[in-house]
Design a protein around this motif. Sequence first.
Motif, PDB file in Angstrom:
ATOM      1  N   TYR A 174      94.951 122.095  24.959  1.00  0.00           N
ATOM      2  CA  TYR A 174      95.843 121.532  25.979  1.00  0.00           C
ATOM      3  C   TYR A 174      97.136 122.339  26.098  1.00  0.00           C
ATOM      4  CZ  TYR A 174      92.880 117.475  26.756  1.00  0.00           C
ATOM      5  OH  TYR A 174      91.841 116.652  27.111  1.00  0.00           O
ATOM      6  N   GLU A 175      97.598 122.873  24.987  1.00  0.00           N
ATOM      7  CA  GLU A 175      98.788 123.728  25.044  1.00  0.00           C
ATOM      8  C   GLU A 175      98.506 124.980  25.864  1.00  0.00           C
ATOM      9  OE1 GLU A 175     101.856 123.387  24.019  1.00  0.00           O
ATOM     10  OE2 GLU A 175     101.599 121.409  23.089  1.00  0.00           O
ATOM     11  N   GLU A 213      94.418 120.273  20.356  1.00  0.00           N
ATOM     12  CA  GLU A 213      95.822 120.350  20.760  1.00  0.00           C
ATOM     13  C   GLU A 213      96.149 121.723  21.317  1.00  0.00           C
ATOM     14  OE1 GLU A 213      98.031 117.847  20.877  1.00  0.00           O
ATOM     15  OE2 GLU A 213      96.311 116.605  20.356  1.00  0.00           O
ATOM     16  N   ARG A 254     100.405 126.039  29.313  1.00  0.00           N
ATOM     17  CA  ARG A 254     101.111 127.315  29.423  1.00  0.00           C
ATOM     18  C   ARG A 254     100.600 128.125  30.608  1.00  0.00           C
ATOM     19  NH1 ARG A 254      99.724 129.406  24.756  1.00  0.00           N
ATOM     20  NH2 ARG A 254     101.204 128.048  23.651  1.00  0.00           N
TER      21      ARG A 254
END
Length: 386
Positions: free
Chosen positions: A358-359, A355, A363
């Motif tokens: 992907y964050e 997770e 960003r």
Amino acid sequence: MLDFVRLQQQLQGFATYQQQQRDLLQEKLAAALDTWRAIGDVGELLEQVERARPSWLVARPLGERLQTRVTVPERPAQVTVVAADGSQIFPDRHVEPPCFLLNVGRVAFQLGTHEPVRLESIPRFCFRREELQEVLDERLASVSVEIVSALRDEFELEELLQLAREVRRDGRPLVALLDGTLIRWMIRRLHQRELEERFIQRYVCLLEQFQKARIPVASYISMPGGAEVVNLLRVARGECTPDPPALSLDGLTDRLLFAHLLQPGERSGLFLSGSHIQQAYADPHRIVYTYLSVPGPYGQAEIARVEFPRWVAEQPEWVALICAVLLKECVKGNGYPMVLAEAHEQAVIRAPEREAFYELIGRQLWRGGIAMEQSRKQTSKRRPVL
């Protein structure tokens, strides 16, 4: 959500069925052991295989006696052991732009010394199509799971070789270890022969670099499921003749056979794999294996398969060193080589890290004025409403 009431109805009779299968397996094992003990001339057996030409994968014994059992020697007091393992985040068709991540954990132990352990995680972020041109062709619209897995295996071997070169010490034996097989089974799932051959040759070139550097490399397979040696016994019993015996050994694994033939601390003779993929390997790099009985918890031994290129198998002192190291590592690791367990811990990508990956991508794209697109299905799976 799992409906346990309906599941319970399907589980009825499960134990009875499994007991019947176990009884049948014991019959097959008894027949296999009888055949094993009766075989004398290995050369005559191999001629029988040539005449029969079975469709099954059949092991080729490399020794004069099929029934060879070797007691593994003590590990040298000081030895350098390096290991690597890999993981990945596969391309997600629900996320744009496309990308994937490879991660290799690599470790180095200077056993018998006070030198520090080396633990590393090496990520490789893949997003440029031009970087993959050598392993893609026009018919592949996207990077498949098989391609990512093959690239991960190459990355593991590359990093293992680099680490071995960096940490080797003059006069100290060195062993390089991987988890899993050295035979490129998954490559054939591409169903594109030219691409498959390209991948195999890239992998064999890496094995050749180990050979030139004189670094014995091997892989460890816990609870192997192969049956090449059993298939050899099937040929000996005449199972591929017009009048086969009533009881077939089909379904019996090499692991179960050698569990009754080897004592903890012993290994079998050497066998050349009968895999058709081996035809794409140069002869010195074709994969040879032995079965090793390693101690486990509560006194339960496990049969492991240890693979190495033929150029390693032709050096008896290297085979002895590899098995001695693995045996000692299994004692320390409660039945599984501790050095490989440590490499796995460095490599594994857990759900929170996925997770965060992907964050981080989102960003970084946002800072560049680009939006990362996700399908509504993917968003729903990450944020359940109930």
